[in-house]
Design a protein around this motif. Structure first.
Motif, PDB file in Angstrom:
ATOM      1  N   LEU A 119       0.822  -1.211   0.000  1.00 44.72           N
ATOM      2  CA  LEU A 119       0.000   0.000   0.000  1.00 44.72           C
ATOM      3  C   LEU A 119       0.855   1.259   0.000  1.00 44.72           C
ATOM      4  CD1 LEU A 119      -2.832   1.307   0.259  1.00 44.72           C
ATOM      5  CD2 LEU A 119      -2.543   1.139   2.746  1.00 44.72           C
ATOM      6  N   VAL A 120       0.538   2.154  -0.919  1.00 42.46           N
ATOM      7  CA  VAL A 120       1.219   3.456  -0.974  1.00 42.46           C
ATOM      8  C   VAL A 120       0.143   4.546  -1.066  1.00 42.46           C
ATOM      9  CG1 VAL A 120       3.324   2.542  -2.043  1.00 42.46           C
ATOM     10  CG2 VAL A 120       1.459   3.342  -3.508  1.00 42.46           C
ATOM     11  N   PRO A 121       0.518   5.806  -0.879  1.00 39.06           N
ATOM     12  CA  PRO A 121      -0.473   6.873  -1.029  1.00 39.06           C
ATOM     13  C   PRO A 121      -1.087   6.842  -2.433  1.00 39.06           C
ATOM     14  CG  PRO A 121       1.481   7.710   0.074  1.00 39.06           C
ATOM     15  CD  PRO A 121       1.816   6.326  -0.404  1.00 39.06           C
ATOM     16  N   GLY A 122      -2.363   7.218  -2.510  1.00 42.51           N
ATOM     17  CA  GLY A 122      -3.041   7.234  -3.797  1.00 42.51           C
ATOM     18  C   GLY A 122      -4.195   6.253  -3.883  1.00 42.51           C
ATOM     19  N   THR A 123      -4.488   5.570  -2.780  1.00 44.40           N
ATOM     20  CA  THR A 123      -5.644   4.656  -2.712  1.00 44.40           C
ATOM     21  C   THR A 123      -6.777   5.382  -1.999  1.00 44.40           C
ATOM     22  OG1 THR A 123      -4.227   2.712  -2.705  1.00 44.40           O
ATOM     23  CG2 THR A 123      -6.458   2.436  -1.845  1.00 44.40           C
ATOM     24  N   ARG A 124      -7.894   5.570  -2.688  1.00 41.83           N
ATOM     25  CA  ARG A 124      -8.986   6.379  -2.141  1.00 41.83           C
ATOM     26  C   ARG A 124     -10.098   5.494  -1.590  1.00 41.83           C
ATOM     27  NH1 ARG A 124     -10.277  10.160  -6.356  1.00 41.83           N
ATOM     28  NH2 ARG A 124     -11.980   8.815  -7.026  1.00 41.83           N
ATOM     29  N   VAL A 125     -10.432   5.743  -0.336  1.00 40.47           N
ATOM     30  CA  VAL A 125     -11.417   4.926   0.387  1.00 40.47           C
ATOM     31  C   VAL A 125     -12.835   5.197  -0.103  1.00 40.47           C
ATOM     32  CG1 VAL A 125     -12.503   4.622   2.662  1.00 40.47           C
ATOM     33  CG2 VAL A 125     -10.003   4.802   2.478  1.00 40.47           C
ATOM     34  N   PHE A 126     -13.587   4.124  -0.283  1.00 38.96           N
ATOM     35  CA  PHE A 126     -15.043   4.209  -0.438  1.00 38.96           C
ATOM     36  C   PHE A 126     -15.674   3.909   0.924  1.00 38.96           C
ATOM     37  CE2 PHE A 126     -19.163   2.177  -1.328  1.00 38.96           C
ATOM     38  CZ  PHE A 126     -19.789   3.226  -1.997  1.00 38.96           C
TER      39      PHE A 126
END
Ligand code: ZN
Length: 142
Positions: free
Chosen positions: A106-113
């Motif tokens: 996991l790195v920055p740039g994953t957007r939570v639903f």
């Protein structure tokens, strides 16, 4: 090999907000809550994802971007110290609309639903990340 014996203190259960950056939100959370050592798990869904794959020949991360809605089938990770600050290290397994699974670091740039997490706070030792020459990764060094 490196081993530390620790014990469970308590567990933080909660959820993140839609639109949060998954890694950044978890990092802010552990720092605000003073978690210096722990393990975490989460599930939910994301609107897009960015994960890393470590190329062991080139000693560098390659990044994969998925611009689609995906399930978080499993997030597993830990919290330890890097440069004296709590740091989240997490791996993410994602599922698509056909039920296929894939994922990575996991790195920055994953957007939570939506995301429900459990962070088990550990005590009794500290783990610090430092440069590991064999892998050229910031691994636990003591
Ligand atoms: Zn990783």
């Amino acid at each position: 090999m490196l081993i530390k014996r620790v014990r469970a203190k308590d567990v933080l259960l909660g959820r993140l907000q839609r639109g949060d950056d998954l890694l950044e939100a978890l990092t802010v959370l552990v720092r605000q809550e003073g978690v210096r050592l722990g393990r975490l798990e989460a599930l939910g869904a994301v609107e897009k994802a960015r994960v890393g794959y470590y190329d062991q020949e080139a000693y560098e991360y390659r990044y994969l971007d998925f611009d689609q809605d995906l399930e978080i089938l499993a997030l597993v990770g830990n919290v330890s110290l890097r440069d004296g600050q709590p740091m989240v290290h997490a791996h993410l397994t994602l599922g698509d609309a056909q039920g296929r699974a894939f994922g990575g670091h996991l790195v920055p740039g994953t957007r939570v639903f939506a995301c429900e997490f459990a962070i088990e706070v550990l005590e009794g030792a500290e783990l610090h990340r430092g440069h590991d020459e064999a892998t050229r990764l910031p691994l636990w060094t003591g």
